[in-house]
Design a protein around this motif. Structure first.
Motif, PDB file in Angstrom:
ATOM      1  N   GLN A 422       0.470  -0.905   0.328  1.00 48.29           N
ATOM      2  CA  GLN A 422      -0.454  -0.181   0.140  1.00 48.29           C
ATOM      3  C   GLN A 422       0.901   1.332   0.049  1.00 48.29           C
ATOM      4  O   GLN A 422       0.370   1.758  -0.549  1.00 48.29           O
ATOM      5  N   ALA A 423       1.934   1.106   0.939  1.00 50.52           N
ATOM      6  CA  ALA A 423       2.311   2.171   0.671  1.00 50.52           C
ATOM      7  C   ALA A 423       3.592   2.605   0.103  1.00 50.52           C
ATOM      8  O   ALA A 423       3.734   3.202  -0.858  1.00 50.52           O
ATOM      9  N   MET A 427       2.841   5.913  -2.828  1.00 50.47           N
ATOM     10  CA  MET A 427       3.821   6.433  -3.377  1.00 50.47           C
ATOM     11  C   MET A 427       3.688   6.844  -5.323  1.00 50.47           C
ATOM     12  O   MET A 427       4.119   7.914  -5.551  1.00 50.47           O
ATOM     13  N   LYS A 428       3.614   4.840  -5.596  1.00 49.24           N
ATOM     14  CA  LYS A 428       3.753   5.927  -7.045  1.00 49.24           C
ATOM     15  C   LYS A 428       2.412   6.884  -7.921  1.00 49.24           C
ATOM     16  O   LYS A 428       2.250   7.409  -8.743  1.00 49.24           O
ATOM     17  N   GLY A 429       1.359   6.584  -7.075  1.00 54.57           N
ATOM     18  CA  GLY A 429       0.271   7.613  -7.129  1.00 54.57           C
ATOM     19  C   GLY A 429       0.413   9.137  -6.960  1.00 54.57           C
ATOM     20  O   GLY A 429       0.110   9.390  -8.030  1.00 54.57           O
ATOM     21  N   ALA A 430       1.628   9.632  -6.577  1.00 52.10           N
ATOM     22  CA  ALA A 430       1.929  10.819  -5.671  1.00 52.10           C
ATOM     23  C   ALA A 430       2.631  11.403  -6.713  1.00 52.10           C
ATOM     24  O   ALA A 430       2.880  12.131  -7.581  1.00 52.10           O
ATOM     25  N   LEU A 520      11.827   6.486 -11.559  1.00 55.82           N
ATOM     26  CA  LEU A 520      10.802   7.208 -10.083  1.00 55.82           C
ATOM     27  C   LEU A 520       9.253   6.041 -10.253  1.00 55.82           C
ATOM     28  O   LEU A 520       8.993   5.067 -11.231  1.00 55.82           O
ATOM     29  N   GLY A 521       9.576   5.579  -9.205  1.00 53.30           N
ATOM     30  CA  GLY A 521       8.107   4.276  -8.858  1.00 53.30           C
ATOM     31  C   GLY A 521       8.878   2.855  -9.151  1.00 53.30           C
ATOM     32  O   GLY A 521       7.959   2.463  -8.323  1.00 53.30           O
ATOM     33  N   GLU A 522      10.207   2.496  -8.887  1.00 53.34           N
ATOM     34  CA  GLU A 522      10.875   1.213  -8.801  1.00 53.34           C
ATOM     35  C   GLU A 522      11.626   1.382  -7.664  1.00 53.34           C
ATOM     36  O   GLU A 522      11.565   2.563  -6.143  1.00 53.34           O
ATOM     37  N   THR A 523      11.291   0.169  -7.125  1.00 55.45           N
ATOM     38  CA  THR A 523      11.638  -0.278  -5.969  1.00 55.45           C
ATOM     39  C   THR A 523      13.189  -0.441  -5.251  1.00 55.45           C
ATOM     40  O   THR A 523      13.391  -1.544  -4.353  1.00 55.45           O
TER      41      THR A 523
END
Length: 680
Positions: A422-423, A427-430, A520-523
């Protein structure tokens, strides 16, 4: 369907080199332009950002005359201050040049000459103010008179700064030359004009039909001008400072600064890329973006495009002109002439190392759709409550906990839980929302979404509590801190357009080398096993004393402005000599002076008047210490009726004068005289 351009040329309004730049310039033009340029670079785009100083025109000559130096000395001084301060703020120009350069003079002269040879100008004779004593035509700002709207006796020929009214020279009552003080005469002079009306239909089609996506304030102002009907506009003026009009018989005339300055975008691009500049101006695959303030909308959306249309030769028109509104300061309009501003070079000196705080606050409070207000209280609150408490707090906790539990080495993530997923999704949504906002020049919203990533990180740590979990489940703690560090890495990229100094420090702590926007968005931005740098606080709390010093600086400025604008009260009605003579004015010596209890303004004097001692009460306690007045001589009116003040009988009135700053000054004889001596 939106066109996919090969390259982007960003231009920024040229600041007048008659003074430094202030926060209004930054919020309106330079910070948003830099945000967009950095964003495009992170996306791997071919982008060039062009800037420079506007060094011609009346404001320059006014400053030079005021200081008793040459116009060149003025522009040399302020060009250096502006260029250095913008660079220190991190505004990433590819070139920041100037309009006194040889290449600019040549480019502007050639531009005028081509339009002249093509017959694009008309010639008109008009009446302009003339100073017969000085032997020269006067620019509007060199004419001073009484404003017909408010009565201000120091209104200029183009504007009254007291009431804000726009004026013409002929509107002024008793207009005089600001140079010699002589009354101005209106005399005929001939100039070249660009007939904007010839291009009205093309401009209407290009803007009103072709660019409905422009910001409403920009589109609306353009529509208003077009609906009102465009008129020819002078491209030359009588002045001895500027680019000389390059035709025979034009001695004493220069290019009008509104015509000269935007050509600076072209000449500065030439200076940067002598062999390839045309690709950025004449290729339809180039997207041109003009960042300006709202006072420049008409010049960049109507006048300059008309110039480019008249020139031809495939010059491209701007694809967007995302102009901002104005930024006010502590509830008042920013004013260079009144020194009511926060000057960038002074801020950088007063707040060392806090470039990103200013960039952040100006973006968070950007006047994108309406005028906004900068206050030092808001500056402090945004630093302490957002940069320190949200962004800095999350990053610091993530790095400190990793050092504490894993020796500063990035742990591996195990199986993710719903909380972890969910976190990451939040983050990806932002990130998605931030990207969309940046693409459409909504920088305030983009910054809000970037800060949302930090909020996500804080919530994640609060929910997962790694400081508690570590006591029972080391593997789970590894996953939590890995996720937290990946959020930190995303923050480093997402915030780079806004606070580049801070993100560079964060990237160094994380040993993050790949800062591309598409990452961005990668973990897995921070590799497992990476040894992190020593955690450092990204921001520090700003104390009340620091803010109070800045507020006091503004209060001092306001006081100085009030003193400068002070005028004595009008003379009272005449009194006959016999009436005046009935006033008994005398000199006395102060024997005692004490404060009156429960009266902040009153002092009680015991005066030696040469006859009998007398008591006088005076309202000057705010300006004098009573003990300092003992032994001094004062002037007083002796024959006034006795008045009771706070129960004390006052036998006269001590004479004083109210100064321009509102302070009270006692009137005293220039030499010691006998107590009781009469004044007359």
């Amino acid at each position: 369907m939106e066109k996919n351009f090969k390259r982007t040329l960003i231009t920024t309004a040229l600041p007048y080199a008659n003074g430094p730049v202030h926060i209004g310039h930054l919020a309106g033009v330079y910070v948003p332009a830099d945000i967009y340029a950095r964003f495009l670079r992170l996306k791997g785009k071919d982008v060039v950002m062009i800037g420079g100083s506007d060094e011609h025109g009346v404001p320059i000559t006014l400053r030079a005359r005021k200081e008793g130096v040459t116009s060149q000395e003025i522009v040399d001084r302020y060009h250096a201050i502006i260029k250095d301060s913008l660079e220190e703020l991190g505004v990433s120009f590819d070139i920041y040049s100037r309009t006194t350069s040889r290449i600019h003079h040549d480019t502007a002269s050639e531009f005028f000459r081509r339009l002249y040879d093509k017959g694009e100008f008309t010639v008109q004779t008009a009446l302009q103010p003339y100073d017969e004593k000085g032997g020269e035509f006067l620019a509007d700002r060199y004419v001073i008179g009484t404003c017909p709207k408010c009565g201000n006796e120091r209104a200029y020929g183009d504007q009254c700064e007291a009431c804000g009214s726009s004026l013409n020279v002929t509107d002024l009552i008793n207009p005089c030359s600001a140079l010699t003080g002589e009354p101005v005469k209106m005399r005929e002079t001939t100039h070249w004009y660009l007939p904007l009306d010839r291009w009205e239909n093309k401009l209407r089609e290009w803007i009103l039909d072709g660019h409905k996506e422009w910001k409403t304030n920009v589109y609306g102002q353009c529509k208003s001008w077009l609906d009102g009907g465009l008129q020819p506009r002078a491209v030359s003026r009588d002045l001895n400072w500027g680019v000389p009009v390059p035709v025979e018989g034009a001695e004493g005339k220069v290019l009008y600064v509104w015509f000269d300055a935007p050509i600076g975008y072209i000449s500065n691009t030439k200076e940067l890329m002598p062999d390839s500049w045309e690709r950025y101006w004449k290729d339809p695959e180039t997207r041109i973006i003009n960042f300006i303030g709202k006072d420049n909308i008409v010049f960049h959306c109507i006048v300059f495009p008309a110039m480019l249309m008249a020139y031809g030769d495939n010059f491209q028109l701007p694809d967007n002109v995302p102009a901002n509104e104005f930024l006010n300061l502590e509830g008042d309009k920013i004013s260079t002439s009144r020194n009511w501003a926060v000057w960038l070079h002074e801020y950088l000196k007063d707040m060392p190392g806090k470039q990103d705080v200013l960039r952040y606050v100006l973006t968070a409070n950007a006047p994108e759709t309406k005028d906004n207000d900068f206050t030092w209280a808001d500056f402090q609150a945004r630093n302490n409550n957002e940069l320190v408490a949200i962004l800095g707090n999350f990053v610091n906790r993530a790095l400190v906990l990793t050092h504490k539990f894993f020796g500063g080495v990035v742990p591996a993530a195990g199986e993710l839980t719903d909380t972890d997923r969910q976190a990451i999704e939040d983050m990806k949504g932002a990130i998605k929302a931030e990207t969309e906002a940046l693409d459409t020049f909504h920088f305030r919203e983009a910054l809000k979404q970037a800060m949302e990533i930090a909020r996500v990180g804080n919530r994640y740590l609060q929910e997962t509590e790694p400081w508690r979990v570590v006591k029972t489940d080391m593997a789970r703690t590894e996953t939590i801190l890995n996720v937290a560090l990946q959020i930190c890495a995303n923050i480093a990229i997402a915030f780079e357009p806004f606070i580049p100094f801070t993100t560079a420090r964060l990237a160094e702590m994380l040993h993050l080398n790949d800062m591309r926007w598409d990452k961005l968005g990668e973990t897995d931005l921070v590799s497992i096993g990476t040894e992190l740098g020593k955690p450092e606080l990204l921001f520090e709390k700003i104390e009340d004393s620091t803010i109070q010093a800045q507020v006091q600086k503004l209060l001092d400025t306001k006081k100085a402005n009030e003193i400068a604008a002070w005028k004595p009260e009008p003379q009272a009605e005449d009194v006959d000599f016999d009436t005046f003579c009935r006033s008994d004015l005398r000199v006395g010596t102060v024997l005692e002076c004490t404060k009156v209890p429960k009266a902040d303004k009153l002092l009680r004097f015991l005066i030696d008047d040469g006859m009998e001692k007398r008591t006088i009460v005076s309202g000057i306690a705010k300006y004098y210490n009573p003990e300092d007045l003992v032994g001094k001589q004062v002037c007083f009116i002796a024959n006034l009726p006795v008045r009771k003040l706070k129960g004390i009988e006052s036998q006269g009135m001590i004479l004083s004068a109210e100064n321009s700053d509102g302070s009270i000054v006692l009137l005293t004889p220039s030499a010691q005289v006998a107590p009781g001596s009469k004044i007359g």
